[in-house]
Enzyme design. Structure first.
Site, PDB file in Angstrom:
ATOM      1  NE  ARG A  48      -0.033  11.860  10.592  1.00 22.47           N
ATOM      2  CZ  ARG A  48      -0.268  10.679  11.160  1.00 22.47           C
ATOM      3  NH1 ARG A  48      -0.065  10.520  12.451  1.00 22.47           N
ATOM      4  NH2 ARG A  48      -0.704   9.653  10.454  1.00 22.47           N
ATOM      5  N   GLY A  76      -8.740   5.128   2.265  1.00 22.22           N
ATOM      6  CA  GLY A  76      -8.371   4.213   3.339  1.00 22.22           C
ATOM      7  C   GLY A  76      -7.691   2.949   2.832  1.00 22.22           C
ATOM      8  CB  THR A  77      -5.519   0.494   4.647  1.00 19.94           C
ATOM      9  OG1 THR A  77      -6.453   0.320   5.729  1.00 19.94           O
ATOM     10  CG2 THR A  77      -4.432   1.452   5.089  1.00 19.94           C
ATOM     11  CG  ASN A 120      55.721  12.629 -11.002  1.00 19.85           C
ATOM     12  OD1 ASN A 120      54.918  13.473 -10.595  1.00 19.85           O
ATOM     13  ND2 ASN A 120      56.730  12.199 -10.280  1.00 19.85           N
ATOM     14  CE  LYS A 123       2.835   7.428   5.407  1.00 21.46           C
ATOM     15  NZ  LYS A 123       2.240   7.200   6.735  1.00 21.46           N
ATOM     16  CD  GLN A 157      -6.509   4.197  -2.202  1.00 21.18           C
ATOM     17  OE1 GLN A 157      -5.318   4.370  -1.936  1.00 21.18           O
ATOM     18  NE2 GLN A 157      -7.415   4.026  -1.270  1.00 21.18           N
ATOM     19  CG  LEU A 193      -1.725  -1.268   1.469  1.00 23.31           C
ATOM     20  CD1 LEU A 193      -2.676  -1.069   2.645  1.00 23.31           C
ATOM     21  CD2 LEU A 193      -2.489  -1.656   0.217  1.00 23.31           C
ATOM     22  CG  ASN A 232      -2.590  -4.067  12.339  1.00 23.61           C
ATOM     23  OD1 ASN A 232      -2.004  -5.051  11.912  1.00 23.61           O
ATOM     24  ND2 ASN A 232      -3.337  -3.272  11.591  1.00 23.61           N
ATOM     25  N   GLY A 282      -3.112   0.765  15.518  1.00 22.36           N
ATOM     26  CA  GLY A 282      -4.304  -0.071  15.515  1.00 22.36           C
ATOM     27  C   GLY A 282      -4.159  -1.031  16.696  1.00 22.36           C
TER      28      GLY A 282
END
Ligand code: UD1
Ligand code: CA
Length: 462
Positions: free
Chosen positions: A14, A79-80, A379, A21, A74, A7, A172, A142
């Site tokens: 944040r 949401g997950t 050199n 992220k 998505q 996911l 979780n 969770g």
């Protein structure tokens, strides 16, 4: 067959970044790289990543990292659970398989933990097995709710939990094994009836328990493996843990790190035993370092191959190869596909770019060697410059074995210096020099006796 869904659709508000992220970095690699690596190490060969916010950034990264990885978009991100719903086709194709689902923002999850959870999942014929751990900081997690006999009931998100439930310290991980067809069953029944109005993947636990299926939680001993990062402070914690894990494992393999201050080494770097790494040294990418080297202090190496017993003191080395016994620094830059052959010495304030420098050649100070093919035992005097760019095009210099280049020489490319040729200091070389010739290319010196007394060029001179 094992397959996996990662996911990676969330914005990560944040983090206060424009990037998704999962692209936030731990030891200079995006978090999602570690998750992909763990999944592959665990043996899942078909992988689908759910993208959403700024999906083109994640998709671009993944296609350059491993073109076999699939993605599902998505849009919007609800949401997950909603994220996983976008992979219905992938799940349907794997309805008879075990499907691993993980958060893309948990880079410390490892293949060993994933595989132990898989064994537990199979032994108990579970429809769902989640990974959990006992944690100190329960904020935002969770919470795993069990009954008085310890039997799993459901997962309560922190924002939905009452004061009593917020005290539950079993968290979780966001990593689950599902039976494919049971996952499809659960997805059809997840609603967004909660504090965040999101479709929670975590609700599938209660849904499958209610259906009468077996469900379990694999409690992992290493509670750091489940940590994720939602903000920059947590990202710093993950960086510190990852850095410590990598340094510890290198030390156990015989790498000498007396002080780990500022030592950041990428997960894919290989370092031979008894090589010493000194403070403030960053080693990244596909770098391989041999045995008995001294690297650092203050050295940066990326995507390079370093032989045995090489010294790199205050150097920056990228996309290059440095062979056995070479000695560079302090303050040296080697870049763009350069090769320093055995025993080369490159001293302070020397840059080597897109050049091959032959065995035993020395360039001790203040020199630029760019786009050049340099032979053995050459050199370079102090202040030599290969003038490789004429404002439009880059050209190469070729310098034969054993040549001696006097201080402050300009080599105007393209130009060829013969073997054992000898260049007088201060020369500007525009034409090829034959083997074993002396080349002087500067104005002849003129001394004018008594000139100062006559001209009086100085202030207050009588
Ligand atoms: C989630 C779990 C929580 C667990 C925690 C562990 C849920 C509802 N909660 O919470 O139980 O303790 O992980 O870290 O699953 N994502 C999407 N699309 C979305 C939302 C999120 O792809 O619409 C992705 C994010 O990019 C991220 C992952 O899912 O990689 C987790 O999302 P995040 O919002 O961080 O979930 P948590 O609140 O941490
Ligand atoms: Ca998270």
């Amino acid at each position: 067959m094992k397959c996996a869904i990662i996911l990676a659709g969330g914005k990560g508000t944040r983090m206060k970044t424009d990037a998704p992220k999962v692209m936030c970095e731990v030891i200079f690699e995006p978090m999602i790289k570690y998750v992909v690596d763990a999944v592959k190490d665990a043996g899942a060969d078909d992988i689908c990543v759910i993208t959403g916010y700024k999906h083109e950034i994640v998709e671009g990264y993944l296609s350059s990292y491993d073109s076999k990885i699939k993605t599902a978009l998505q849009e919007p991100q609800l949401g997950t659970g909603h994220a996983v719903m976008q992979a219905r086709d992938f799940i349907s194709a794997h309805r008879n398989d075990d499907i691993l689902i993980l958060n893309g923002d948990g880079p410390l999850m490892d293949a060993d933990t994933i595989n132990k959870a898989y064994d537990y999942h199979k032994q108990n014929s579970n429809a769902i097995t989640l990974i959990s751990a006992i944690v100190e900081d329960t904020d935002g997690i969770g919470h795993i709710k069990r009954d008085e006999n310890g039997v799993l009931e459901r997962i309560i998100e922190h924002k939905d939990a009452n004061e009593e439930q917020k005290k539950i310290n079993e968290s979780n991980a966001g990593t689950y094994w599902f039976n494919g067809s049971e996952l499809l069953y659960a997805l059809d029944r997840i609603t967004n009836n909660n504090a965040q109005n999101e479709y929670y993947l975590t609700d599938s636990l209660e849904i499958l328990i209610k259906k009468g299926m077996n469900a379990g939680a694999y409690v992992c001993e290493n509670n750091e493996a489940i940590l994720g990062a939602n903000d920059r402070k947590q990202l710093n914690i993950l960086n510190n843990i990852m850095r410590r894990n990598i340094n510890d494992s290198l030390m156990l393999d015989g790498v000498d790190i007396q002080c780990t201050d500022g030592v950041m080494i990428g997960k894919d770097v290989n370092i031979g035993s008894s090589t010493r790494i000194l403070p403030n040294t960053i080693i990244l990418g596909n770098t391989v370092i041999g045995d008995g080297c001294v690297i650092g202090p203050n050295t940066y190496i990326k995507d390079s191959e370093i032989g045995n017993e090489v010294i790199l003191d205050n150097c920056k080395v990228t996309d290059s190869k440095i062979e056995d016994g070479a000695d560079c620094g302090p303050f040296v830059k080697v870049r763009a596909g350069s090769v320093l052959k055995k025993g080369v010495h490159i001293g302070n304030f020397v840059e080597v770019k897109n050049s091959v420098v032959g065995e035993g050649t020395k360039s001790a100070h203040l020199t630029y060697i760019g786009d050049s093919d340099v032979g053995k035992n050459v050199n370079f005097g102090c202040g030599t410059v290969t003038s490789n760019f004429d404002g439009k095009e880059k050209s190469r210099c070729t310098i034969g074995d054993g040549a001696f280049i006097g201080c402050n020489t300009n080599l105007i490319a393209p130009v060829k210096v013969g073997e054992l040729a000898y260049i007088a200091a201060g020369s500007t070389i525009t034409d090829d020099i034959p083997d074993e010739a002396l080349s002087v290319a500067r104005a002849k010196q003129v001394n004018k006796e008594g000139w100062v007394a006559r001209k009086k060029p100085y202030k207050n001179q009588k």
